[in-house]
Write a protein that holds these residues in place. Structure first.
Motif, PDB file in Angstrom:
ATOM      1  N   UNK A 492       1.794   1.027   1.569  1.00  0.00           N
ATOM      2  CA  UNK A 492       0.766   0.728   0.102  1.00  0.00           C
ATOM      3  C   UNK A 492       0.884  -0.453  -0.936  1.00  0.00           C
ATOM      4  N   UNK A 493       1.772  -1.629  -0.365  1.00  0.00           N
ATOM      5  CA  UNK A 493       1.663  -2.515  -1.417  1.00  0.00           C
ATOM      6  C   UNK A 493       0.705  -3.810  -0.240  1.00  0.00           C
ATOM      7  N   UNK A 494       0.523  -3.749   0.186  1.00  0.00           N
ATOM      8  CA  UNK A 494      -0.192  -4.399   1.593  1.00  0.00           C
ATOM      9  C   UNK A 494      -1.662  -3.983   1.801  1.00  0.00           C
ATOM     10  N   UNK A 495      -1.960  -2.369   1.445  1.00  0.00           N
ATOM     11  CA  UNK A 495      -3.763  -1.986   1.095  1.00  0.00           C
ATOM     12  C   UNK A 495      -3.754  -2.130   0.428  1.00  0.00           C
ATOM     13  N   UNK A 496      -2.666  -2.104  -0.846  1.00  0.00           N
ATOM     14  CA  UNK A 496      -3.728  -2.840  -2.068  1.00  0.00           C
ATOM     15  C   UNK A 496      -3.528  -4.039  -2.707  1.00  0.00           C
ATOM     16  N   UNK A 497      -2.719  -4.449  -1.918  1.00  0.00           N
ATOM     17  CA  UNK A 497      -3.097  -6.234  -2.059  1.00  0.00           C
ATOM     18  C   UNK A 497      -1.668  -7.217  -2.860  1.00  0.00           C
ATOM     19  N   UNK A 498      -0.599  -6.335  -2.952  1.00  0.00           N
ATOM     20  CA  UNK A 498       0.073  -6.889  -3.940  1.00  0.00           C
ATOM     21  C   UNK A 498       1.190  -7.388  -2.992  1.00  0.00           C
ATOM     22  N   UNK A 499       0.832  -7.320  -2.015  1.00  0.00           N
ATOM     23  CA  UNK A 499       1.723  -8.432  -1.571  1.00  0.00           C
ATOM     24  C   UNK A 499       1.161  -7.727   0.243  1.00  0.00           C
ATOM     25  N   UNK A 500       3.172  -7.883   0.528  1.00  0.00           N
ATOM     26  CA  UNK A 500       3.458  -7.989   2.106  1.00  0.00           C
ATOM     27  C   UNK A 500       4.788  -7.632   2.370  1.00  0.00           C
ATOM     28  N   UNK A 501       5.016  -7.216   3.680  1.00  0.00           N
ATOM     29  CA  UNK A 501       6.174  -6.973   4.065  1.00  0.00           C
ATOM     30  C   UNK A 501       6.604  -8.284   5.245  1.00  0.00           C
ATOM     31  N   UNK A 502       7.549  -8.621   4.748  1.00  0.00           N
ATOM     32  CA  UNK A 502       7.696  -9.481   5.044  1.00  0.00           C
ATOM     33  C   UNK A 502      10.049 -10.264   5.692  1.00  0.00           C
ATOM     34  N   UNK A 503      10.038 -10.809   6.144  1.00  0.00           N
ATOM     35  CA  UNK A 503      11.495 -10.471   6.617  1.00  0.00           C
ATOM     36  C   UNK A 503      12.306 -11.725   5.788  1.00  0.00           C
ATOM     37  N   UNK A 504      12.886 -12.184   5.776  1.00  0.00           N
ATOM     38  CA  UNK A 504      13.662 -13.145   4.665  1.00  0.00           C
ATOM     39  C   UNK A 504      14.977 -13.560   5.436  1.00  0.00           C
ATOM     40  N   UNK A 505      15.021 -14.864   5.582  1.00  0.00           N
ATOM     41  CA  UNK A 505      16.541 -15.886   5.784  1.00  0.00           C
ATOM     42  C   UNK A 505      17.253 -16.611   4.930  1.00  0.00           C
TER      43      UNK A 505
END
Length: 1025
Positions: A492-505
């Motif tokens: 939903x976050x991606x669909x609505x343009x609020x952000x995106x899935x992310x992998x952080x190191x």
RNA sequence: GCGGAUGUGGUGGAAUUGGUAGACACGCUAGACUUAGGAUCUAGUGCCGCGAGGUGUGAGAGUUCGAGUCUCUUCAUCCGCACCA
């Protein structure tokens, strides 16, 4: 206990009267002669030369190469080398072509510090430390090479490398250049030449480039073409795998240099423990972040301990989640946060920014400006260390600003707080107090309302951080278990343009510059601010001479002192003044051993294709997040570029435990005497009654042990009395005084002092030598045990010069021989375990080798061997040993290997076996542990000198172990009661019958019928009553 | 707090797949040989008990015919990481 001590006392007396040589000259097993002979033979014949072209299968056994320090090797250093040498020799016997090299990690701080103090060039110090000699202060240094040689290691010394030699660092510089000329293409998931990127930029700009970079601007091909050379380079730096950037670095003022994250331990420098601060500096960095994922997944393919793998995983710190944007109310700003729990988005109760977050000042409302400024100032004054120590204290400050919840549009307070780190993620968090304890604590502390979005979960006392919850109160996420909700939320976050899935190191890029002299110079020069690589033809860029090894007055690194023309290969331009860090050279040394003298390549392709990666790597676990991570990174990089055919450097790794020192202590006190007229004299002063008062009273550990501690009244009473007694007995009074004038003694200032372990044997102190060594103790009173011995206390500590507990291998080799020391170090316990050093058991191992010698010789030391067929008993002993030694070596259980040799030699001794066929096989087996004596015996058996190292490892034959009868242990209800000898081939039923018929069985059955009888043929019998 | 490792005689340690706990070595005890013994050899040595026997792998529970070994709980020590969102 007393009898023990009196025995020791006897030993001691004899020790003093009998010189050590006596027991050497009288002996049959003449190890000094044997060992010297074979050391020379191996060196002269290059016995352990590894072949680059061989039809044999290869095996690469590597030790972590040492830094050659002036202090030399102590017994802890060779532990891993002994193990790897045994294994290398074992592999040779198995028919492998073994690469077993050694070299020196010879750039480093100690030589540089020594140079600063004495002015001696670090290169000279390094050579002395390796080859031996005398240092500037006149101390004799025996040298690493000699110390390694006397241990009988089977290194191929023709392959020695030294990271500080120009022939070597030429290629370290070359690899740096390759990194500079590459970027990480995330589509291909590998490093690629930067030229490809430049072509792409001039064709299409960077719009469709997928690369690891921190650069987030876009440009077109036309814009690119319009850039000046300087601008182009600035852009390219954002992509290169080694790059120049202004970055926050760990600056250590005391050492005058920056440090990598792994060189900083809890806020202070790993070396020396100096404070470290954050400083913005223009530095070279390595884009190791590009390899984060591969460094993680690669761990699954190597055979390392879980502990090291976990340390690396932890260091890389992968978190999967989403990045979410929150609009700031009434502002253009947009705060990006990273969260691993996007499912809790409806639980966001407030937001927290790091005090250093760039938006803080702009969004803070007027009413809160003073408070925010104040909090920011406080936070900036706190050092990294204070901040870490201050975890328990919750602090923060409201900014007065609000963010808008992306889904609900509701206003959310924005705070700043130092529990949010500027250096991780985006330096901002969405606070979900119901699911995160830190957020919960913060909310409670500042009285912020907590939104609970977990179904049936009480969060009044603490946050609930587990993921086994069902989401509620969250619109489209309602009634979903957290794990599913995470996925849907990201969607939903991606669909609505609020952000995106992310992998952080968590892994940071590694700072690669050091403001030091004794390191590899960079193959880099500058035109203005723009770096350029030195052409390959000019490599290596050698270290220039400097007048001092210190920074210049205006803070430039030591290299800036150099006469520029002396080493500047590019007219008129400025060379790079920094040098590379210690881990540069050690990140690829294992490759250079394959082809150490190649002047045209860092390693020839056919050689690296033959030798491939290291099969067995032995070294300390302290390099878990430094060397081992960096060399994996460089290996993967060189693999990407097609230079080497593997992407993990070390297949199997064993981490040897640390050998700790056993410090000896003497216990002493000051005292004062009180005379009849109540005058007090402390031991520091002369008494009017005595010529000299003894400076201290030393009491034995036995006395201390008796009372437990020095504060005990009884202890001090006894001490006072004995001291007075001794003072009376020891000294003649002056003419004007009388001993009866002393009425008492007071004991003051107890202390324990380290005693050099060479003055102590079996905890008994050599008092004369001690007072000679510790000058301030001369003439002291020693309160000894009844038998005249002074017993030292002991503690396990790290081996160090200052604790006088260093045991060098040299002394022990001289006394017992290298074969004994090799076996003893292995016998001490499992390789991986750390253990205190203790020479108590060494005589047992030495006796073993003498027993072995006696198998071959009669009482007059004449060789007596018999030919002919060996008997069954001897064959059984031998083959049992073949099996065990092979198994032990395969599972790196070197300590049990030694035991098994002892058992074998004991058995053959009992059998008076001197059969050639048996002993020949035994000698091959043992040769990897005790190579010198085995070479000698091998020749005595009639073999050609030097062929032992390449003999064939004996083949185990089960048939010699098979026995007609098996001695069954018989248990009743699991308790062993008696043994019964039965034919091995007997059936289960018959065994049961025989056992129950046994008279002892009747006794234990007590007339009952057994409920059950378990027979494991060839093993055990258990009767259940 | 999280992660990893380790707890077995007087000591270092062994027991590899659940099958005789304490191999091997040090130390200790007794004895033999010896002018002497830091040599060598023999015997003994977990603890309690004269003995029969009992008991025993940090502690507690469980699974099993059988547990140092497997499961759970717990304690201690060491190492690493530590506000990682």
């Amino acid at each position: 206990m007393n009898s023990q001590y009196s025995n020791r006392a006897k030993l001691k007396q004899n020790c003093l009267s009998l010189p050590l040589q006596l027991h050497i000259t009288g002996m049959e097993y003449n190890f000094p002669e044997i060992e010297a002979k074979w050391r020379k033979f191996w060196a002269d014949n290059k016995t352990f030369k590894a072949e680059d072209n061989s039809t044999k299968p290869k095996f690469y056994v590597l030790d972590m190469f040492p830094y050659p320090s002036g202090a030399g090797l102590h017994v802890g250093h060779p532990l891993g080398y002994i193990a790897s040498d045994i294994y290398a020799r074992y592999k040779r016997l198995q028919g492998f072509n073994v690469l077993h090299p050694m070299g020196y990690d010879s750039f480093g701080l100690p030589a540089e510090q020594y140079a600063i103090q004495t002015g001696q060039h670090p290169a000279l110090t390094t050579v002395t430390n390796i080859d031996g000699g005398t240092d500037k202060e006149g101390n004799k240094i025996s040298g690493y090479r000699k110390q390694l040689d006397i241990m009988g290691f089977s290194f191929d010394w023709d392959r020695e490398v030294r990271t500080s030699s120009p022939e070597y660092y030429k290629w370290t510089q070359w690899i740096f250049k390759q990194l500079y000329n590459a970027y990480y293409d995330t589509t291909q998931d590998k490093a690629v030449s930067i030229d490809a990127l430049i072509v792409e930029f001039s064709n299409n700009g960077n719009g469709s480039v997928n690369a690891t970079t921190d650069f987030d601007e876009t440009f077109t091909a036309d814009q690119w073409k319009a850039y000046s050379e300087e601008e182009k380079e600035k852009t390219l730096q954002q992509y290169r795998l080694t790059y120049l950037a202004d970055s926050w670095v760990n600056w250590c003022p005391a050492l005058g240099t920056v440090l990598a994250n792994d060189e900083v331990v809890s806020g202070v420098s790993e070396r020396g423990g100096h404070p470290v601060e954050q400083k913005l500096m223009r530095q070279w960095s390595m884009r190791i972040k590009a390899y984060a994922e591969r460094l993680l997944t690669g761990l699954e393919t190597v055979d390392w301990t879980d502990s090291i793998k976990d340390q690396q995983r932890n260091w890389i710190g992968k978190s999967v989640g989403a990045s979410v944007h929150f609009k700031v109310d009434g502002s253009d700003h947009d705060i990006e946060v990273f969260t691993t729990r996007p499912d809790t988005i409806y639980g966001v109760s407030f937001m927290v920014l790091a005090p250093e977050h760039p938006f803080v000042d702009e969004i803070t409302t007027a009413a809160y400006a003073a408070g925010v400024a104040n909090y920011k100032k406080e936070a900036s004054l706190k050092s990294e260390r204070d901040r870490m120590a201050d975890v328990k204290n919750i602090s923060g400050q409201n900014t007065g600003a609000f963010a808008l919840h992306p889904f609900t549009g509701e206003k959310v307070q924005i705070w700043i707080g130092d529990y949010v780190l500027a250096s991780y993620g985006t330096g901002a968090v969405m606070a979900v107090p119901c699911g995160d304890q830190r957020d919960w604590d913060f909310a409670k502390h500042f009285g912020i309302d907590i939104i609970n979005i977990f179904k049936d979960q009480d969060i009044s006392e603490a946050a609930y951080a587990e993921k086994d919850v069902v989401i509620a109160n969250s619109d489209f996420l309602n009634d979903l278990p957290a794990k599913k909700a995470i996925k849907l939320a990201v969607y939903e976050i991606e669909k609505r343009g609020f952000g995106q899935g992310k992998t952080q190191y968590r892994l940071r890029d590694a700072v690669f510059s050091r403001q030091r002299y004794w390191g590899e110079p960079f193959p880099v020069y500058y035109k203005g601010e723009t770096p350029y690589l030195v052409d390959d033809a000019h490599l290596p860029i050698t270290l220039p001479e400097v007048d001092k090894y210190l920074p210049t007055e205006d803070g430039e690194p030591p290299l800036a002192r150099a006469e520029q023309s002396a080493w500047n290969h590019s007219e008129g331009d400025r060379m790079e003044f920094n040098t590379m860090p210690g881990w540069a050279g050690s990140s690829w040394y294992f490759l250079r051993y394959m082809d150490p003298k190649n002047e045209n390549e860092f390693v020839a392709k056919e050689k690296v294709e033959y030798w491939k990666n290291v099969d067995l790597y032995i070294g300390g676990s302290e390099h878990a997040t430094g060397h081992l991570l960096y060399s994996r990174f460089w290996t993967k990089f060189l693999y990407d570029l097609g230079y080497i055919p593997f992407d993990e450097p070390f297949q199997k790794m064993i981490n040897q435990g640390m050998i700790l020192g056993r410090s000896s202590f003497a216990y002493r006190a000051k005292y004062r005497i009180v005379t009849s007229d109540f005058t007090k004299f402390t031991s520091e002063f002369e008494s009017p009654l005595l010529e000299h008062l003894p400076p201290f009273v030393y009491y034995s550990y036995s006395l201390l042990e008796k009372y437990g501690d020095v504060s005990s009244d009884e202890f001090n009473k006894e001490l006072r009395e004995i001291t007075l007694e001794r003072l009376k007995g020891l000294y003649k009074p002056k003419s004007n005084g009388n001993i009866e004038d002393y009425i008492s003694v007071d004991i003051l200032d107890h202390s324990q002092v380290h005693v050099d372990i060479s003055l102590v044997e079996n905890d008994i102190l050599d008092i004369d030598s001690f007072t000679n060594w510790k000058k301030d103790s001369k003439g002291s009173i020693f309160l000894v045990n009844e038998d005249g011995t002074y017993i030292c206390g002991h503690e396990v500590e790290k081996m160090s010069k200052s604790k006088y507990n260093v045991q060098t291998p040299d002394e022990l080799v001289e006394k017992y021989g290298a074969d004994t020391l090799r076996m003893y170090e292995m016998f001490l316990g499992p390789l991986e375990q750390s253990k205190p050093w203790d020479t108590k058991g060494i005589s047992g191992v030495h006796n073993f080798l003498r027993k072995l010698w006696r198998l071959f010789h009669d009482a007059d030391n004449n060789l007596t061997l018999s030919d002919g067929e060996p008997d069954a008993k001897a064959l059984k002993s031998l083959h049992k040993t073949i099996k065990k030694i092979g198994d032990d070596l395969d599972r790196f259980s070197f300590n049990t290997g030694v035991s098994n040799f002892m058992i074998c030699v004991n058995e053959l001794g009992d059998q008076k076996c001197n059969n050639k066929a048996i002993l020949q096989e035994l000698v091959i087996l043992l040769s990897s542990y005790a190579p010198h004596v085995c070479e000698e015996l091998w020749v005595k058996l009639g073999n050609e000198a030097g062929t032992l190292s390449y003999a064939q490892f004996p083949e185990f034959k089960e048939e010699f172990l098979v026995e007609a009868n098996h001695s069954y242990p018989v248990s009743f209800n699991g308790k062993m009661r008696f043994m019964i000898d039965l034919p091995t081939a007997m059936s289960r039923e018959d065994v049961e019958k025989e056992v129950l018929a046994h008279e002892t069985a009747q006794k234990w059955l007590e007339g009952n019928t057994p409920k059950k009888v378990i027979v494991v043929p060839g093993k055990i019998v258990n009767v259940v009553v």
